[in-house]
Design an enzyme around this catalytic site. Structure first.
Site, PDB file in Angstrom:
ATOM      1  N   SER A 148      61.525  22.128  37.127  1.00 25.94           N
ATOM      2  CA  SER A 148      62.096  21.241  38.140  1.00 25.94           C
ATOM      3  C   SER A 148      63.561  20.935  37.806  1.00 25.94           C
ATOM      4  O   SER A 148      64.366  21.860  37.747  1.00 25.94           O
ATOM      5  CB  SER A 148      61.228  19.986  38.252  1.00 25.94           C
ATOM      6  OG  SER A 148      61.551  19.293  39.419  1.00 25.94           O
ATOM      7  N   ASP A 224      53.440  22.920  46.154  1.00 26.22           N
ATOM      8  CA  ASP A 224      54.339  21.951  45.512  1.00 26.22           C
ATOM      9  C   ASP A 224      54.941  21.067  46.602  1.00 26.22           C
ATOM     10  O   ASP A 224      55.637  21.569  47.502  1.00 26.22           O
ATOM     11  CB  ASP A 224      55.430  22.751  44.788  1.00 26.22           C
ATOM     12  CG  ASP A 224      56.382  21.899  43.987  1.00 26.22           C
ATOM     13  OD1 ASP A 224      56.626  20.751  44.374  1.00 26.22           O
ATOM     14  OD2 ASP A 224      56.892  22.412  42.982  1.00 26.22           O
ATOM     15  N   HIS A 257      53.198  20.913  41.671  1.00 25.20           N
ATOM     16  CA  HIS A 257      54.403  20.704  40.850  1.00 25.20           C
ATOM     17  C   HIS A 257      54.062  20.267  39.416  1.00 25.20           C
ATOM     18  O   HIS A 257      54.951  20.060  38.614  1.00 25.20           O
ATOM     19  CB  HIS A 257      55.251  19.618  41.526  1.00 25.20           C
ATOM     20  CG  HIS A 257      56.674  19.536  41.034  1.00 25.20           C
ATOM     21  ND1 HIS A 257      57.598  20.541  41.247  1.00 25.20           N
ATOM     22  CD2 HIS A 257      57.339  18.573  40.339  1.00 25.20           C
ATOM     23  CE1 HIS A 257      58.759  20.188  40.718  1.00 25.20           C
ATOM     24  NE2 HIS A 257      58.632  19.007  40.156  1.00 25.20           N
TER      25      HIS A 257
HETATM   26  N1  GSH Z   1      57.496   9.937  39.483  1.00 29.59           N
HETATM   27  C1  GSH Z   1      57.444  10.826  40.593  1.00 29.59           C
HETATM   28  C2  GSH Z   1      57.064  12.211  40.163  1.00 29.59           C
HETATM   29  C3  GSH Z   1      58.082  12.814  39.295  1.00 29.59           C
HETATM   30  C4  GSH Z   1      57.632  14.175  38.830  1.00 29.59           C
HETATM   31  O1  GSH Z   1      56.813  14.857  39.476  1.00 29.59           O
HETATM   32  N2  GSH Z   1      58.164  14.572  37.718  1.00 29.59           N
HETATM   33  C5  GSH Z   1      57.826  15.867  37.215  1.00 29.59           C
HETATM   34  C6  GSH Z   1      59.104  16.616  36.963  1.00 29.59           C
HETATM   35  S1  GSH Z   1      60.090  16.668  38.450  1.00 29.59           S
HETATM   36  C7  GSH Z   1      57.064  15.740  35.912  1.00 29.59           C
HETATM   37  O2  GSH Z   1      57.031  16.666  35.137  1.00 29.59           O
HETATM   38  N3  GSH Z   1      56.457  14.569  35.668  1.00 29.59           N
HETATM   39  C8  GSH Z   1      55.826  14.277  34.392  1.00 29.59           C
HETATM   40  C9  GSH Z   1      54.460  14.829  34.185  1.00 29.59           C
HETATM   41  O3  GSH Z   1      53.834  15.329  35.129  1.00 29.59           O
HETATM   42  O4  GSH Z   1      54.023  14.783  33.018  1.00 29.59           O
HETATM   43  C10 GSH Z   1      56.450  10.369  41.588  1.00 29.59           C
HETATM   44  O5  GSH Z   1      55.708   9.485  41.242  1.00 29.59           O
HETATM   45  O6  GSH Z   1      56.427  10.943  42.691  1.00 29.59           O
END
Ligand code: GSH
Length: 277
Positions: A148, A224, A257
């Site tokens: 990402s 995604d 994602h």
């Molecule tokens: N915090 C956001 C999501 C953010 C998100 O998806 N971050 C990804 C990278 S863009 C991630 O790797 N999050 C941490 C995880 O899944 O461990 C939400 O609640 O929608």
């Protein structure tokens, strides 16, 4: 440098470390996985992993399942944090999760108040490799990979520093930050409103400007939820086709994602890098 934890894993060692970063002017934590060969003192090549929005060095370390594969391949993994940290580091006044802490976008900021600490490109390209290569048995041969925002970081860093990286790969990367809301917000704050200055941090723009060919692998899930608005993989496919840039770009049916997607394909990515390191 201080060792925060050291745990045996697949006959290798999983470490979390802390140091004072000169590039970022703050205390930083990062993680390293040393495969068994490195624990035995042999110098091994390195894959750097850059995580996405809201992550630290721990998301990939604990969720991707990369250590078993890195142990088999004899590759070390280095996982930096995603932004500078600490009470002196400015944060998004709106307290959002897509800018500021956890969202350094792997750029060298030029605008106040961000430029004092948000120097993540310098940190990843220069300071961290110097530090880990002095401390552990690591070869200067490096590859870079990310997810990402970190996929954007891996691609732009490799394209801007092609002599430093043998190969680059990305999961669900933001391929054209100048053309999506996450990117426009971050680059506008860190680099200012002149869009000329953004192009160095935009993979599609770099490919269109004639970036040097590197081995490149991209995987993108079709389920995604960020694909259409933020990630826009088709822009990269078109730019590569039009410029004759050879990249392997795969849509993966039904994957989202999350780190479940990363865990499903990390073996392909590490084996891809092992072939070039
Ligand atoms: N915090 C956001 C999501 C953010 C998100 O998806 N971050 C990804 C990278 S863009 C991630 O790797 N999050 C941490 C995880 O899944 O461990 C939400 O609640 O929608």
């Amino acid at each position: 440098m201080k060792t925060l934890s050291s745990v045996k894993c697949f006959e290798g060692q999983q470490l979390q470390l802390q140091h004072e970063s000169a590039a970022l002017s703050c205390t930083m934590q990062f993680s390293v996985y040393l495969p068994p060969a490195a624990v035995a003192g042999k110098k091994v090549p390195v894959v750097y992993w850059l995580s996405g929005l809201t992550c630290t060095d721990q998301n990939f370390t604990t969720k991707a399942g990369a250590q078993r594969i890195a142990a088999d391949l004899g590759i070390a993994l280095v996982m930096p944090d995603t932004s500078p940290r600490g009470p002196q580091v400015p944060v998004d006044p709106d307290n959002s999760w897509d800018f500021g802490l956890g969202a350094g976008f792997y750029v060298n900021a030029t605008q106040a108040p961000w430029k004092t600490h948000y120097q993540m490109e310098r940190y990843v390209v220069d300071e961290l490799p110097e530090l880990v290569e002095a401390e552990f048995p690591l070869q200067p041969r490096r590859a870079i990979c990310g997810h990402s925002m970190g996929g954007h970081g891996a691609l732009t860093i490799a394209l801007n520093h092609p002599n430093r990286y043998a190969s680059v790969s990305a999961f669900s990367p933001i391929v054209a930050p100048s053309q999506c809301p996450w990117g426009r917000k971050a680059l506008g704050h860190y680099l200012g409103e002149s869009r000329e200055s953004w192009l160095r941090y935009d993979t599609v723009a770099l490919i269109r400007a004639g970036a040097r060919q590197l081995p490149m692998l991209v995987d993108q899930g079709t389920a995604d939820s960020f694909l259409a608005e933020q990630l826009k993989t088709d822009l990269l496919i078109t730019a590569c086709a039009e410029m004759g840039y050879k990249a392997q770009i795969n849509y993966r049916d039904g994957y989202d994602h999350s780190y479940y997607f990363i865990a499903s394909f990390i073996e392909n990515h590490l084996k891809f890098h092992a072939r070039h390191l």
